[in-house]
Design a protein around this motif. Sequence first.
Motif, PDB file in Angstrom:
ATOM      1  N   GLU A  66       0.832  -1.205   0.000  1.00 42.90           N
ATOM      2  CA  GLU A  66       0.000   0.000   0.000  1.00 42.90           C
ATOM      3  C   GLU A  66       0.866   1.253   0.000  1.00 42.90           C
ATOM      4  N   ASN A  67       1.953   1.237   0.797  1.00 38.13           N
ATOM      5  CA  ASN A  67       2.852   2.388   0.838  1.00 38.13           C
ATOM      6  C   ASN A  67       3.466   2.649  -0.534  1.00 38.13           C
ATOM      7  N   ILE A  68       3.960   1.587  -1.171  1.00 38.86           N
ATOM      8  CA  ILE A  68       4.645   1.732  -2.454  1.00 38.86           C
ATOM      9  C   ILE A  68       3.680   2.230  -3.522  1.00 38.86           C
ATOM     10  N   ASN A  69       2.469   1.697  -3.550  1.00 33.20           N
ATOM     11  CA  ASN A  69       1.519   2.081  -4.592  1.00 33.20           C
ATOM     12  C   ASN A  69       1.081   3.534  -4.485  1.00 33.20           C
ATOM     13  N   SER A  70       1.255   4.147  -3.311  1.00 33.83           N
ATOM     14  CA  SER A  70       0.871   5.547  -3.171  1.00 33.83           C
ATOM     15  C   SER A  70       1.700   6.452  -4.065  1.00 33.83           C
ATOM     16  N   SER A  71       2.926   6.024  -4.440  1.00 32.45           N
ATOM     17  CA  SER A  71       3.738   6.791  -5.384  1.00 32.45           C
ATOM     18  C   SER A  71       3.909   6.079  -6.710  1.00 32.45           C
ATOM     19  N   ALA A  72       3.772   4.756  -6.724  1.00 31.10           N
ATOM     20  CA  ALA A  72       3.969   3.999  -7.961  1.00 31.10           C
ATOM     21  C   ALA A  72       2.788   4.150  -8.914  1.00 31.10           C
ATOM     22  N   VAL A  73       1.578   4.239  -8.394  1.00 35.37           N
ATOM     23  CA  VAL A  73       0.387   4.435  -9.240  1.00 35.37           C
ATOM     24  C   VAL A  73       0.089   5.926  -9.254  1.00 35.37           C
ATOM     25  N   TRP A  74       0.802   6.641 -10.155  1.00 34.93           N
ATOM     26  CA  TRP A  74       0.738   8.118 -10.120  1.00 34.93           C
ATOM     27  C   TRP A  74       1.138   8.634 -11.484  1.00 34.93           C
ATOM     28  N   ASN A  75       0.327   9.506 -12.053  1.00 32.93           N
ATOM     29  CA  ASN A  75       0.627  10.070 -13.367  1.00 32.93           C
ATOM     30  C   ASN A  75       1.951  10.813 -13.383  1.00 32.93           C
ATOM     31  N   ASP A  76       2.232  11.616 -12.334  1.00 34.25           N
ATOM     32  CA  ASP A  76       3.465  12.405 -12.301  1.00 34.25           C
ATOM     33  C   ASP A  76       4.694  11.514 -12.325  1.00 34.25           C
ATOM     34  N   SER A  77       4.627  10.324 -11.669  1.00 38.09           N
ATOM     35  CA  SER A  77       5.768   9.411 -11.674  1.00 38.09           C
ATOM     36  C   SER A  77       6.026   8.896 -13.085  1.00 38.09           C
ATOM     37  N   VAL A  78       4.969   8.551 -13.830  1.00 47.62           N
ATOM     38  CA  VAL A  78       5.136   8.050 -15.189  1.00 47.62           C
ATOM     39  C   VAL A  78       5.706   9.137 -16.089  1.00 47.62           C
ATOM     40  N   ILE A  79       5.201  10.361 -15.954  1.00 45.71           N
ATOM     41  CA  ILE A  79       5.683  11.472 -16.776  1.00 45.71           C
ATOM     42  C   ILE A  79       7.165  11.731 -16.508  1.00 45.71           C
ATOM     43  N   THR A  80       7.563  11.732 -15.254  1.00 46.18           N
ATOM     44  CA  THR A  80       8.955  12.008 -14.898  1.00 46.18           C
ATOM     45  C   THR A  80       9.892  10.943 -15.437  1.00 46.18           C
ATOM     46  N   LEU A  81       9.468   9.676 -15.399  1.00 47.11           N
ATOM     47  CA  LEU A  81      10.332   8.576 -15.818  1.00 47.11           C
ATOM     48  C   LEU A  81      10.219   8.271 -17.302  1.00 47.11           C
ATOM     49  N   ALA A  82       9.411   9.042 -18.026  1.00 46.33           N
ATOM     50  CA  ALA A  82       9.268   8.794 -19.454  1.00 46.33           C
ATOM     51  C   ALA A  82      10.494   9.284 -20.228  1.00 46.33           C
ATOM     52  N   GLY A  83      11.127  10.336 -19.742  1.00 48.78           N
ATOM     53  CA  GLY A  83      12.299  10.875 -20.431  1.00 48.78           C
ATOM     54  C   GLY A  83      13.539  10.759 -19.575  1.00 48.78           C
ATOM     55  N   GLU A  84      14.384  11.791 -19.675  1.00 48.85           N
ATOM     56  CA  GLU A  84      15.594  11.811 -18.856  1.00 48.85           C
ATOM     57  C   GLU A  84      15.172  11.938 -17.393  1.00 48.85           C
ATOM     58  N   PRO A  85      15.608  11.013 -16.541  1.00 45.83           N
ATOM     59  CA  PRO A  85      15.111  11.033 -15.149  1.00 45.83           C
ATOM     60  C   PRO A  85      15.528  12.287 -14.385  1.00 45.83           C
ATOM     61  N   ASP A  86      14.544  12.877 -13.692  1.00 51.26           N
ATOM     62  CA  ASP A  86      14.789  14.017 -12.816  1.00 51.26           C
ATOM     63  C   ASP A  86      15.109  13.467 -11.426  1.00 51.26           C
ATOM     64  N   LEU A  87      16.407  13.260 -11.166  1.00 54.43           N
ATOM     65  CA  LEU A  87      16.801  12.557  -9.930  1.00 54.43           C
ATOM     66  C   LEU A  87      16.371  13.293  -8.662  1.00 54.43           C
ATOM     67  N   PRO A  88      16.498  14.616  -8.573  1.00 53.30           N
ATOM     68  CA  PRO A  88      16.013  15.281  -7.339  1.00 53.30           C
ATOM     69  C   PRO A  88      14.519  15.037  -7.110  1.00 53.30           C
ATOM     70  N   TRP A  89      13.715  15.084  -8.203  1.00 45.38           N
ATOM     71  CA  TRP A  89      12.280  14.830  -8.046  1.00 45.38           C
ATOM     72  C   TRP A  89      12.036  13.395  -7.590  1.00 45.38           C
ATOM     73  N   ILE A  90      12.762  12.456  -8.209  1.00 43.81           N
ATOM     74  CA  ILE A  90      12.593  11.037  -7.855  1.00 43.81           C
ATOM     75  C   ILE A  90      13.008  10.803  -6.408  1.00 43.81           C
ATOM     76  N   GLN A  91      14.118  11.435  -5.984  1.00 48.70           N
ATOM     77  CA  GLN A  91      14.557  11.282  -4.598  1.00 48.70           C
ATOM     78  C   GLN A  91      13.505  11.834  -3.630  1.00 48.70           C
ATOM     79  N   SER A  92      12.932  12.989  -3.996  1.00 50.54           N
ATOM     80  CA  SER A  92      11.956  13.631  -3.105  1.00 50.54           C
ATOM     81  C   SER A  92      10.673  12.822  -2.999  1.00 50.54           C
ATOM     82  N   ASN A  93      10.175  12.298  -4.143  1.00 47.43           N
ATOM     83  CA  ASN A  93       8.863  11.662  -4.151  1.00 47.43           C
ATOM     84  C   ASN A  93       8.902  10.148  -3.942  1.00 47.43           C
TER      85      ASN A  93
END
Length: 549
Positions: A66-93
Amino acid sequence: MSGRTSSERKDLKRIIAITLVALTLVILGAVGLMAYAAAGIDRVQAAKERELAQVRLDRTLEGLTENINSSAVWNDSVITLAGEPDLPWIQSNFGDYYADFMGHAVTLVYDRHGRLILTSRDSEPVAAASEQAFIDAVTPLVAQARREAAARHDRSRVGFDAVVNRTALVRAGSEIYLVGLGTIVPEDLSVPRLSNDPVVVSAKPLSGFLTSLEKDLAIRAPKLVAADAPRTAQGYLDLKTADGAPLGQIAWTPPRPGLSVLRDAAPMVGLVILLLVVAAVALFLRVSRIVRRLEENELDLTEARDRAEGANIAKTRFLGVMSHELRTPLNGVLGMAEVLSMGDLDARQRSQLGVLKQSGENLLSLIERILTVAQLEKGEVAPNPTGVDAAALVRTVVDAHRPAAERAGLTLIAAPDDSIAGLWRLDGDYLRQVLGHLLENALRHTPKGSVRLEARAVGTELEFRVADTGVGIAPSRLPDLFGKFVQADDSHTRAKDGAGVGLTLARGLVEAMGGTVRAMSTPGMGSIFTVHLPADRVGAGPAAEQQAA
């Protein structure tokens, strides 16, 4: 004449020896049975703690998902990982979010190409090399999740229908982790799903789980030990990987309520044993005086014989009183008397031993009835369905309880519906017990009015209803009504018979047959207990045949 007196002295000494042996066996049997009962209580307590610990482990792993899916099932996560990864954003979220709000220790994020792009520990990004042991341990889980996600050809699925989750226990170096992972997918169709799903892995150390066992479940001093460590206590929980390989075990020392019970009963048991010893000593002294008088005056054989017979009668009375008094405080612990039956005993002594053996058998029967609740919790009760005339069974159960209803001035009614006419495949003995417990409960708590047992067919089930006009049950007590040793109203039922296990047994037998039982009640107006049992019709009665025609 001297030889006859000598023979009588030997008989008296033999009586004393047999009495002392019987007394010793009674005491040893009492102590042994109490120790066995105390150990049994301790085993039940340990098994309960093991079950609670396993449930807590399973729920902790579910919570990781349940904890993992709170960030894994998320439009913003898919958008961020679609291109060059934004590591600060990924670290934060991912890294910061899981660590700061979920209490996770390690987080890994893999991009859609399967490359590890983030390694975070305790809310800080770290070099992957520092977590290599953990990365190696979870690599098979990541590969399995990616394969399963790739095998799902329908890429239009989103949200929780699309996410792939895994949970497991892994060892990384000397530490064991509770691990959860999930594929990163969009939450709705507004964002297209990637050709390959990224994966996030996050884990908690086992040490935090041990702390929760001690804090939340009051399990005393749980600790991690090797999988092959000897089990010196009954408190343990095996830890295994996803493929069943042993990782270790959590060990603890469970409380010993049986020892407390034994301690509380010790004064009463000690008093009973002391009284037995005093009686035995008094008997021994009495017979000894008779023997001495026989030795001092062999000429007065008649008087000596009378005294010897008096001592023998006293011995017999002593054994009879001892056997009677021990049935209640020691619950028939004379089972060891079986050993004496193999010796050379006269008819009177063999009859006494038979009484002791029967007492033990009666105790065993009582214990087996009480242990039915434990057998139900462990799932050791299996129904034996046969063709049963349900309508006739309802009437038979009501007829069996009618004398009790008449003594209480109550009206007892059997009302089987025509829809249950004929034979049904179910366990008639279990059903008879269930209805009997419900009727006894209704009669016990109905001071005036009536009790009614109804039965009808509802689809593929049989429905049985026991309705009474009794005192009713407070709404606050209904959730706990079917618990062990629970009574609906202590102020009212304190004067009633029963230990509060009848409804527990009824529910257990119903559930063993695959059915359900529920209660509805209004204080002051009565209660209704409803049982639903799955049953197949195996023979139609006259009413059923007419309906079919």
